[in-house]
Design an enzyme around this catalytic site. Structure first.
Site, PDB file in Angstrom:
ATOM      1  N   HIS A  54       3.824   6.914  -2.987  1.00 51.85           N
ATOM      2  CA  HIS A  54       3.279   5.589  -3.293  1.00 51.85           C
ATOM      3  C   HIS A  54       4.214   4.420  -2.997  1.00 51.85           C
ATOM      4  O   HIS A  54       3.767   3.276  -3.013  1.00 51.85           O
ATOM      5  CB  HIS A  54       2.838   5.534  -4.759  1.00 51.85           C
ATOM      6  CG  HIS A  54       1.711   6.464  -5.038  1.00 51.85           C
ATOM      7  ND1 HIS A  54       0.404   6.132  -4.799  1.00 51.85           N
ATOM      8  CD2 HIS A  54       1.701   7.740  -5.490  1.00 51.85           C
ATOM      9  CE1 HIS A  54      -0.377   7.151  -5.108  1.00 51.85           C
ATOM     10  NE2 HIS A  54       0.391   8.143  -5.523  1.00 51.85           N
ATOM     11  N   GLY A  58       0.746   1.833   1.810  1.00 51.90           N
ATOM     12  CA  GLY A  58      -0.225   2.888   1.514  1.00 51.90           C
ATOM     13  C   GLY A  58       0.023   3.497   0.150  1.00 51.90           C
ATOM     14  O   GLY A  58       0.616   2.894  -0.721  1.00 51.90           O
ATOM     15  N   HIS A  74       2.411  -0.104  -9.624  1.00 52.01           N
ATOM     16  CA  HIS A  74       2.533  -1.390  -8.943  1.00 52.01           C
ATOM     17  C   HIS A  74       1.377  -1.605  -7.969  1.00 52.01           C
ATOM     18  O   HIS A  74       0.787  -2.690  -7.920  1.00 52.01           O
ATOM     19  CB  HIS A  74       3.879  -1.460  -8.210  1.00 52.01           C
ATOM     20  CG  HIS A  74       4.150  -2.770  -7.566  1.00 52.01           C
ATOM     21  ND1 HIS A  74       4.150  -2.934  -6.204  1.00 52.01           N
ATOM     22  CD2 HIS A  74       4.441  -3.990  -8.096  1.00 52.01           C
ATOM     23  CE1 HIS A  74       4.433  -4.194  -5.917  1.00 52.01           C
ATOM     24  NE2 HIS A  74       4.614  -4.857  -7.044  1.00 52.01           N
ATOM     25  N   ASP A 124       5.409  -7.517 -10.016  1.00 52.32           N
ATOM     26  CA  ASP A 124       6.699  -7.268  -9.375  1.00 52.32           C
ATOM     27  C   ASP A 124       7.810  -7.093 -10.404  1.00 52.32           C
ATOM     28  O   ASP A 124       8.663  -6.213 -10.271  1.00 52.32           O
ATOM     29  CB  ASP A 124       7.028  -8.388  -8.395  1.00 52.32           C
ATOM     30  CG  ASP A 124       6.118  -8.392  -7.170  1.00 52.32           C
ATOM     31  OD1 ASP A 124       5.350  -7.420  -6.991  1.00 52.32           O
ATOM     32  OD2 ASP A 124       6.176  -9.366  -6.398  1.00 52.32           O
TER      33      ASP A 124
END
Length: 147
Positions: A54, A58, A74, A124
């Protein structure tokens, strides 16, 4: 490969500085994420590119460990923000500016930003904190880019 990393950083930093005309840490989300990880993280951001299933572009399959799980969360966070807080924008959240700064070694998202920008910043910030908390689980064998 190791000699390419400093060059990559210098080029990236040059692009970072040359593409901005605002405060020192106000950039498009991808740049923010890169520098947030670089400044607030325990590892260089490129150490995560291609890690597990991950981390990087993608993402599919089961996470290989807690680091990869951080990246999966995320990805989901970006998807949720793109659908909800940023739904009225006609562009991907990866390209929306937000402001952040470091205070007492903590990442702080600027509360004067739009709801959309604040939500992206939180995604983030959360991954950087997750990666830091799970740093002990980092295993280079899971990094397809270097292993």
């Amino acid at each position: 490969m190791s000699s390419k990393i400093p060059l990559l950083f210098i080029i990236s930093f040059g692009l970072y500085v040359s593409t901005t005309n605002s405060s020192p840490i106000e950039r498009r989300s991808l740049w923010n994420f890169f520098f947030m990880t670089f400044i607030g993280g325990k590892r260089a951001p490129w150490k995560y590119d291609g890690y597990g299933n991950h981390c990087g572009i993608g993402g599919k399959g089961s996470p290989v460990d807690s680091i990869d799980r951080c990246c999966q969360v995320h990805d989901r966070c970006y998807h949720e923000v793109n659908e909800n807080e940023c739904g009225s924008y006609k562009r991907n959240v990866k390209f929306i500016d937000y402001d952040w700064y470091m205070q007492d070694k903590q990442i702080v998202c600027d509360t004067t930003d739009t709801v959309c920008a604040q939500a992206i910043c939180k995604c983030d910030k959360d991954i950087v904190e997750c990666l830091n908390q799970n740093d002990k689980d980092y295993n280079p064998k899971y990094n397809k880019a270097i292993g």
